[in-house]
Design an enzyme around this catalytic site. Structure first.
Site, PDB file in Angstrom:
ATOM      1  N   GLY A 157       0.824  -1.193   0.000  1.00 65.08           N
ATOM      2  CA  GLY A 157       0.000   0.000   0.000  1.00 65.08           C
ATOM      3  C   GLY A 157       0.858   1.242   0.000  1.00 65.08           C
ATOM      4  O   GLY A 157       0.673   2.136   0.822  1.00 65.08           O
ATOM      5  N   ARG A 203      -2.315   0.778  -4.358  1.00 65.94           N
ATOM      6  CA  ARG A 203      -2.700   1.887  -5.217  1.00 65.94           C
ATOM      7  C   ARG A 203      -1.554   2.424  -6.068  1.00 65.94           C
ATOM      8  O   ARG A 203      -1.775   3.065  -7.087  1.00 65.94           O
ATOM      9  CB  ARG A 203      -3.256   3.015  -4.361  1.00 65.94           C
ATOM     10  CG  ARG A 203      -2.211   3.760  -3.556  1.00 65.94           C
ATOM     11  CD  ARG A 203      -2.807   4.805  -2.662  1.00 65.94           C
ATOM     12  NE  ARG A 203      -3.645   4.201  -1.643  1.00 65.94           N
ATOM     13  CZ  ARG A 203      -4.707   4.805  -1.121  1.00 65.94           C
ATOM     14  NH1 ARG A 203      -5.046   6.010  -1.502  1.00 65.94           N
ATOM     15  NH2 ARG A 203      -5.418   4.201  -0.204  1.00 65.94           N
ATOM     16  N   TYR A 206     -13.364   8.543   2.360  1.00 67.43           N
ATOM     17  CA  TYR A 206     -12.095   8.624   3.080  1.00 67.43           C
ATOM     18  C   TYR A 206     -11.609  10.052   3.325  1.00 67.43           C
ATOM     19  O   TYR A 206     -10.477  10.228   3.779  1.00 67.43           O
ATOM     20  CB  TYR A 206     -11.006   7.883   2.291  1.00 67.43           C
ATOM     21  CG  TYR A 206     -11.317   6.441   2.005  1.00 67.43           C
ATOM     22  CD1 TYR A 206     -11.483   5.526   3.038  1.00 67.43           C
ATOM     23  CD2 TYR A 206     -11.437   5.981   0.697  1.00 67.43           C
ATOM     24  CE1 TYR A 206     -11.765   4.193   2.780  1.00 67.43           C
ATOM     25  CE2 TYR A 206     -11.712   4.646   0.425  1.00 67.43           C
ATOM     26  CZ  TYR A 206     -11.872   3.759   1.472  1.00 67.43           C
ATOM     27  OH  TYR A 206     -12.156   2.437   1.202  1.00 67.43           O
ATOM     28  N   CYS A 238     -28.097  13.101  -4.662  1.00 68.11           N
ATOM     29  CA  CYS A 238     -28.990  13.732  -3.696  1.00 68.11           C
ATOM     30  C   CYS A 238     -28.537  13.371  -2.282  1.00 68.11           C
ATOM     31  O   CYS A 238     -29.223  12.672  -1.540  1.00 68.11           O
ATOM     32  CB  CYS A 238     -30.433  13.268  -3.956  1.00 68.11           C
ATOM     33  SG  CYS A 238     -31.650  14.169  -2.992  1.00 68.11           S
TER      34      CYS A 238
END
Length: 445
Positions: A236, A282, A322, A372
């Site tokens: 990560g 990522r 996040y 919404c």
């Protein structure tokens, strides 16, 4: 304002406004060159001869991207049966998959254990499964007695940019705590399971020192097991999401030197050359994508100014879920008024390249989506040049957990995805949802 995509020649001569006109707004745009560069960054992280990189399919499972990632020599980290199906469709073999499963049923554990076996339609070597609890180990033993397995441990080290991405240490649902190792060994004997590897995952968006601390912790645990073949350190790695403020990339060279020392030393003392794996998460795909969207409205509510866009959280969840920061580039037709808009690199003179692409004072504005929901936002109180209706916004570093977390909330169609190849050609790699797609699986009353 620093235009990041211009500095990196992200669009390779293509105009982002024209891409939106051609493929619709919003639109995910991927850059093949950057994707390949990030793959090579991690492949070259260590000089240890048996070093492997597992790409987390959950970050982005587009088949075109997966094929490129496999071409660059990466394996896969699989967290569901569906991700395995996508990886197989992209050309990955079962032996290039490590299933890291959490809280799944016996059926999914059986699928993961049997894929690639004589009992599976995939007639190659078998994939390997990692489980992270005593109860899952018991279930796996029942569905695959005598199998080769991994175990995921919680070494007590955890971190990340947000509490929801911390996957190690206290307060997370992941991993077997070290105090349960005696029970682990008992279950391994009971079901004649061969423990070939252990793994961990500290968290997402990890800095170098914390990552290395986690490596040391899992190596200490590994010494309690004989005949391991693999140790997976998770990952990560951090991505520089604040490029407009000068944030630079993680120092992979420094991390790699220290990893090399740990790898060679452990293998020497353990008495065999194991395969060491990392999961950069990522890092592989985040920077290779920009999400384009359009400003449709501007308004003031009390002391706040809002720009309404088609970038709702059904398209991009990270800021809402996040509180994630993503830099924003702005593209405007110069004929539409104040501001010079986006210019191709070959249109800029030497003096132009030193100037902001927009003139005038910066202002604080909230970039919100079209869902919404009050929590539907891309950026809060962001300082940007004054926006105009019709401006195209580029949400940077959107390749990881962007499309893969998109949904059809408010019955809005998920966007198209396009890939800019290394020669600048633009290719559609996923079409936009149609309403027919969205209704297709529903049954009439």
């Amino acid at each position: 304002m620093n235009n990041v995509t211009q500095n990196f020649n992200f669009y390779h001569g293509n105009d982002p406004r024209e891409l939106v006109q051609t493929f619709g707004s919003p639109l995910y745009v991927y850059n093949e060159r950057i994707l390949r560069e990030r793959c090579r960054d991690i492949i070259n992280l260590s000089t240890y001869p048996k070093f492997a990189v597992n790409y987390a399919v959950k970050t982005n499972s587009n088949l075109s991207l997966l094929k490129i990632i496999r071409e660059e020599g990466l394996r896969t980290d699989i967290s569901s049966e569906g991700e395995a199906v996508a990886a197989l469709a992209a050309g990955f073999l079962p032996e290039e998959m490590l299933f890291i499963l959490n809280g799944v049923g016996a059926e999914e554990l059986a699928f993961a254990s049997k894929i690639g076996s004589a009992e599976s339609q995939y007639d190659t070597l078998s994939a390997t499964v990692s489980v992270d609890s005593l109860s899952q180990l018991e279930t796996l033993g029942r569905v695959n007695p005598g199998g080769r397995i991994f175990l995921r441990f919680n070494s007590g080290i955890g971190g990340g940019h947000h509490e929801k991405v911390v996957t190690g240490g206290d307060g997370t649902k992941f991993g077997i705590m070290p105090e349960y190792i005696p029970q682990v060994k008992e279950l391994l004997r009971k079901y004649d399971l061969k423990l070939i590897g252990i793994n961990q995952h500290v968290g997402s968006y990890i800095e170098g020192e914390l990552y290395l601390e986690g490596v040391e912790a899992i190596l200490r645990l590994a010494r309690q097991f004989e005949n391991l073949e693999y140790i997976d350190f998770g990952g990560g790695f951090m991505v520089p999401y604040h490029k407009q403020n000068g944030e630079g990339p993680i120092d992979l060279r420094a991390i790699g030197k220290r990893l090399d020392a740990m790898f060679f030393d452990f293998a020497k003392n353990y008495g065999k050359e194991l395969t060491f794996m990392v999961e950069p998460g990522r890092y592989i795909v985040a920077e290779c994508a920009v999400l384009l969207g359009t400003v449709h409205s501007l308004k003031n509510c009390g002391t706040k100014k809002y720009a309404g866009t088609d970038l709702g959280f059904s398209v991009f969840k990270r800021p809402t879920v996040y509180d994630a920061h993503h830099d924003i580039d702005i593209y405007r037709d110069p004929a539409r008024g104040e501001g010079r808009g986006h210019l191709h690199a070959d249109e800029l003179s030497a003096s132009d390249s030193k100037q902001d692409i927009f003139c005038g004072p910066m202002e604080k504005i909230n970039i919100v989506g079209n869902q919404c929901e009050t929590g539907d936002f891309i950026a809060r109180d962001r300082e940007l040049p004054p926006l105009r209706e019709g401006d195209v916004l580029g949400i940077l570093d959107a390749g990881a957990y962007g499309y893969s977390m998109a949904c059809q909330y408010n019955h809005r169609a998920r966007p198209a995805e396009v890939l800019i190849s290394q020669d600048g050609e633009v290719r559609l790699i996923r079409r936009r949802d149609t309403y027919e797609d969205m209704l297709a699986n529903m049954q009439g009353l």
